[in-house]
Every structure is written in C-alpha cells, then in structure tokens.
Design a protein around this motif. Sequence first.
Motif, PDB file in Angstrom:
ATOM      1  N   ILE A   5       0.845  -1.199   0.000  1.00 32.71           N
ATOM      2  CA  ILE A   5       0.000   0.000   0.000  1.00 32.71           C
ATOM      3  C   ILE A   5       0.877   1.244   0.000  1.00 32.71           C
ATOM      4  O   ILE A   5       0.646   2.180  -0.770  1.00 32.71           O
ATOM      5  N   LYS A   6       1.883   1.254   0.839  1.00 37.55           N
ATOM      6  CA  LYS A   6       2.794   2.402   0.903  1.00 37.55           C
ATOM      7  C   LYS A   6       3.465   2.633  -0.449  1.00 37.55           C
ATOM      8  O   LYS A   6       3.524   3.766  -0.936  1.00 37.55           O
ATOM      9  N   ARG A   9       0.915   4.009  -2.921  1.00 32.24           N
ATOM     10  CA  ARG A   9       0.582   5.400  -2.582  1.00 32.24           C
ATOM     11  C   ARG A   9       1.703   6.341  -3.008  1.00 32.24           C
ATOM     12  O   ARG A   9       1.463   7.365  -3.652  1.00 32.24           O
ATOM     13  N   GLU A  10       2.931   5.958  -2.708  1.00 35.41           N
ATOM     14  CA  GLU A  10       4.073   6.797  -3.058  1.00 35.41           C
ATOM     15  C   GLU A  10       4.269   6.874  -4.573  1.00 35.41           C
ATOM     16  O   GLU A  10       4.679   7.911  -5.087  1.00 35.41           O
ATOM     17  N   MET A  14       1.140  10.423  -3.622  1.00 37.36           N
ATOM     18  CA  MET A  14       0.083  10.753  -2.662  1.00 37.36           C
ATOM     19  C   MET A  14       0.645  10.694  -1.242  1.00 37.36           C
ATOM     20  O   MET A  14       1.335   9.738  -0.875  1.00 37.36           O
ATOM     21  N   ARG A  16       0.281  10.580   2.992  1.00 37.21           N
ATOM     22  CA  ARG A  16      -0.609   9.864   3.915  1.00 37.21           C
ATOM     23  C   ARG A  16      -1.883  10.661   4.150  1.00 37.21           C
ATOM     24  O   ARG A  16      -2.974  10.090   4.192  1.00 37.21           O
ATOM     25  N   MET A  19      -4.239  10.373   1.201  1.00 41.31           N
ATOM     26  CA  MET A  19      -4.859   9.057   1.125  1.00 41.31           C
ATOM     27  C   MET A  19      -5.894   8.885   2.226  1.00 41.31           C
ATOM     28  O   MET A  19      -6.981   8.358   1.985  1.00 41.31           O
ATOM     29  N   LEU A  30      -2.816   4.675   8.611  1.00 39.38           N
ATOM     30  CA  LEU A  30      -1.808   4.597   7.549  1.00 39.38           C
ATOM     31  C   LEU A  30      -0.398   4.655   8.113  1.00 39.38           C
ATOM     32  O   LEU A  30       0.497   3.945   7.643  1.00 39.38           O
ATOM     33  N   ASP A  34       2.346   1.832   7.492  1.00 34.34           N
ATOM     34  CA  ASP A  34       3.640   2.172   6.891  1.00 34.34           C
ATOM     35  C   ASP A  34       4.799   1.723   7.775  1.00 34.34           C
ATOM     36  O   ASP A  34       5.845   1.300   7.278  1.00 34.34           O
ATOM     37  N   LEU A  52      -6.130   2.217  -5.895  1.00 33.87           N
ATOM     38  CA  LEU A  52      -4.933   2.992  -6.235  1.00 33.87           C
ATOM     39  C   LEU A  52      -4.458   2.663  -7.646  1.00 33.87           C
ATOM     40  O   LEU A  52      -4.016   3.546  -8.375  1.00 33.87           O
TER      41      LEU A  52
END
Length: 64
Positions: A5-6, A9-10, A14, A16, A19, A30, A34, A52
Amino acid sequence: MSKRIKEAREALGMSRAEMAREFGMPIRTLENWDREISSPPMWVENLILEKLENWKGQDGKQNE
C-alpha cells in the motif's frame, strides 16, 4: 504486508494525509501500516491496491 500500500501510494505521489482523506480513514492507521506496527486485513489491502491502481491508470485522477 502493507508495504504494498505504501509503495502504491508513493508511486502516485500521494501523501498519507491525502490518502486518509480520499479513503475516509484515520491518518494514524496509515502511519501504523507504513511502520508495520499493524497491518490491514488482506481483503482491505486488496481493495485499496485495486483503487490505487485504477487511479494510476488515470494519471492519478480519482474516478468522479
């Protein structure tokens, strides 16, 4: 487990906070994922990654 997920997202650039706002979840959740303090259930992780990935396919733009 939640490293995926991290990374997703990165990859979208995006934060934290962004998100957390988009998914309506506490930022602390989150942060804990992380830092691998806790992890989401597999079904939650899969749903988040799918969403995502859909945003990534739209150049980071959320479905309206």
